[in-house]
Design a protein around this motif. Sequence first.
Motif, PDB file in Angstrom:
ATOM      1  N   ILE A 116       1.033  -1.228   0.193  1.00  0.00           N
ATOM      2  CA  ILE A 116       0.059   0.170   0.016  1.00  0.00           C
ATOM      3  C   ILE A 116       0.838   1.357   0.151  1.00  0.00           C
ATOM      4  O   ILE A 116       0.473   2.103  -0.835  1.00  0.00           O
ATOM      5  N   LEU A 117       1.846   1.484   0.882  1.00  0.00           N
ATOM      6  CA  LEU A 117       2.746   2.487   1.013  1.00  0.00           C
ATOM      7  C   LEU A 117       3.571   2.753  -0.073  1.00  0.00           C
ATOM      8  O   LEU A 117       3.634   3.986  -0.530  1.00  0.00           O
ATOM      9  N   GLU A 118       4.073   1.720  -0.633  1.00  0.00           N
ATOM     10  CA  GLU A 118       4.910   1.788  -1.936  1.00  0.00           C
ATOM     11  C   GLU A 118       4.141   2.382  -2.965  1.00  0.00           C
ATOM     12  O   GLU A 118       4.382   3.129  -3.915  1.00  0.00           O
ATOM     13  N   GLU A 119       2.672   2.110  -2.833  1.00  0.00           N
ATOM     14  CA  GLU A 119       1.955   2.827  -4.168  1.00  0.00           C
ATOM     15  C   GLU A 119       1.617   4.288  -3.793  1.00  0.00           C
ATOM     16  O   GLU A 119       1.371   4.968  -4.860  1.00  0.00           O
ATOM     17  N   LEU A 120       1.754   4.641  -2.841  1.00  0.00           N
ATOM     18  CA  LEU A 120       1.661   5.931  -2.209  1.00  0.00           C
ATOM     19  C   LEU A 120       3.152   6.735  -2.182  1.00  0.00           C
ATOM     20  O   LEU A 120       3.062   7.614  -1.558  1.00  0.00           O
ATOM     21  N   ASN A 121       4.046   5.958  -2.843  1.00  0.00           N
ATOM     22  CA  ASN A 121       5.247   6.655  -3.162  1.00  0.00           C
ATOM     23  C   ASN A 121       6.149   6.815  -1.777  1.00  0.00           C
ATOM     24  O   ASN A 121       6.999   7.733  -1.688  1.00  0.00           O
TER      25      ASN A 121
ATOM     26  N   ALA B  96       1.359   9.215  24.819  1.00  0.00           N
ATOM     27  CA  ALA B  96       2.841   8.750  24.627  1.00  0.00           C
ATOM     28  C   ALA B  96       3.484   9.537  23.416  1.00  0.00           C
ATOM     29  O   ALA B  96       4.570   9.320  23.300  1.00  0.00           O
ATOM     30  N   GLY B  97       2.483  10.039  22.751  1.00  0.00           N
ATOM     31  CA  GLY B  97       3.158  11.020  21.577  1.00  0.00           C
ATOM     32  C   GLY B  97       2.620  10.536  19.927  1.00  0.00           C
ATOM     33  O   GLY B  97       3.318  10.837  18.846  1.00  0.00           O
ATOM     34  N   ALA B  98       1.852   9.412  19.959  1.00  0.00           N
ATOM     35  CA  ALA B  98       1.260   9.058  18.597  1.00  0.00           C
ATOM     36  C   ALA B  98       0.504  10.158  17.825  1.00  0.00           C
ATOM     37  O   ALA B  98      -0.219  10.937  18.624  1.00  0.00           O
ATOM     38  N   ASP B  99       0.637  10.331  16.632  1.00  0.00           N
ATOM     39  CA  ASP B  99      -0.238  11.184  15.962  1.00  0.00           C
ATOM     40  C   ASP B  99      -1.527  10.707  15.461  1.00  0.00           C
ATOM     41  O   ASP B  99      -2.449  11.588  15.284  1.00  0.00           O
ATOM     42  N   GLU B 100      -1.678   9.510  15.270  1.00  0.00           N
ATOM     43  CA  GLU B 100      -2.961   8.909  14.730  1.00  0.00           C
ATOM     44  C   GLU B 100      -3.056   7.441  15.014  1.00  0.00           C
ATOM     45  O   GLU B 100      -2.214   6.975  15.653  1.00  0.00           O
ATOM     46  N   TYR B 101      -4.199   6.874  14.836  1.00  0.00           N
ATOM     47  CA  TYR B 101      -4.559   5.663  15.414  1.00  0.00           C
ATOM     48  C   TYR B 101      -5.424   4.937  14.399  1.00  0.00           C
ATOM     49  O   TYR B 101      -6.435   5.404  13.675  1.00  0.00           O
ATOM     50  N   ILE B 102      -4.860   3.793  13.856  1.00  0.00           N
ATOM     51  CA  ILE B 102      -5.667   2.979  12.692  1.00  0.00           C
ATOM     52  C   ILE B 102      -5.961   1.519  13.305  1.00  0.00           C
ATOM     53  O   ILE B 102      -5.195   0.748  13.775  1.00  0.00           O
ATOM     54  N   MET B 103      -7.111   1.130  13.073  1.00  0.00           N
ATOM     55  CA  MET B 103      -7.479  -0.154  13.604  1.00  0.00           C
ATOM     56  C   MET B 103      -7.102  -1.172  12.450  1.00  0.00           C
ATOM     57  O   MET B 103      -7.218  -0.938  11.356  1.00  0.00           O
TER      58      MET B 103
ATOM     59  N   ARG C  88      -6.101   0.482   1.794  1.00  0.00           N
ATOM     60  CA  ARG C  88      -5.493   1.578   1.329  1.00  0.00           C
ATOM     61  C   ARG C  88      -6.160   2.776   1.570  1.00  0.00           C
ATOM     62  O   ARG C  88      -5.566   3.748   1.908  1.00  0.00           O
ATOM     63  N   GLU C  89      -7.338   2.470   1.413  1.00  0.00           N
ATOM     64  CA  GLU C  89      -8.333   3.732   1.804  1.00  0.00           C
ATOM     65  C   GLU C  89      -8.024   4.189   3.000  1.00  0.00           C
ATOM     66  O   GLU C  89      -7.918   5.613   3.274  1.00  0.00           O
ATOM     67  N   ILE C  90      -8.134   3.409   4.056  1.00  0.00           N
ATOM     68  CA  ILE C  90      -7.968   3.992   5.610  1.00  0.00           C
ATOM     69  C   ILE C  90      -6.620   4.531   5.620  1.00  0.00           C
ATOM     70  O   ILE C  90      -6.428   5.448   6.331  1.00  0.00           O
ATOM     71  N   ILE C  91      -5.401   3.872   5.427  1.00  0.00           N
ATOM     72  CA  ILE C  91      -4.158   4.351   5.242  1.00  0.00           C
ATOM     73  C   ILE C  91      -4.150   5.688   4.703  1.00  0.00           C
ATOM     74  O   ILE C  91      -3.493   6.693   5.443  1.00  0.00           O
ATOM     75  N   GLU C  92      -4.425   5.746   3.510  1.00  0.00           N
ATOM     76  CA  GLU C  92      -4.110   6.967   2.467  1.00  0.00           C
ATOM     77  C   GLU C  92      -5.207   8.121   3.452  1.00  0.00           C
ATOM     78  O   GLU C  92      -4.451   9.164   3.622  1.00  0.00           O
ATOM     79  N   SER C  93      -6.425   8.028   4.037  1.00  0.00           N
ATOM     80  CA  SER C  93      -7.203   9.077   4.580  1.00  0.00           C
ATOM     81  C   SER C  93      -6.231   9.448   6.026  1.00  0.00           C
ATOM     82  O   SER C  93      -6.371  10.765   6.308  1.00  0.00           O
TER      83      SER C  93
END
Length: 121
Positions: free
Chosen positions: A20-25, A96-103, A108-113
């Motif tokens: 997914i992340l490689e597709e997002l460069n 603790a310093g996390a910027d965001e949280y994904i379940m 791809r849609e979730i990571i991208e958003s």
Amino acid sequence: MKSCLVVDDSKIIRKVARRILEELNFEIREAVDGQDALDSCKTEMPDVVLLDWNMPVMNGLDFLKTLRKTEGGTEPVVVFCTTENDMAHISAAISAGADEYIMKPFDREIIESKFVQVGLL
């Protein structure tokens, strides 16, 4: 190209995230646990860390607390990616310093958003 360190003890999760992340460069590095990730960050700090919670050797929360105290460790965006979905875990991660949280499971849609929300895309 931005760099992302994918930290998860599951090879399958790392492989899916990498695709997914490689597709997002993003340039991808992988770590199998928190200690492995910390060692990687000391060599070269990534732009973003996609971080699992439950791992052997050093869990995600301990990694994050240590990272934030490390030189340059306040710079990477840290996105927890975990099955831990109760408010206590989410609050602990943000404190603790996390910027965001994904379940998990994610796509791809979730990571991208989430990456758009934190200004990475």
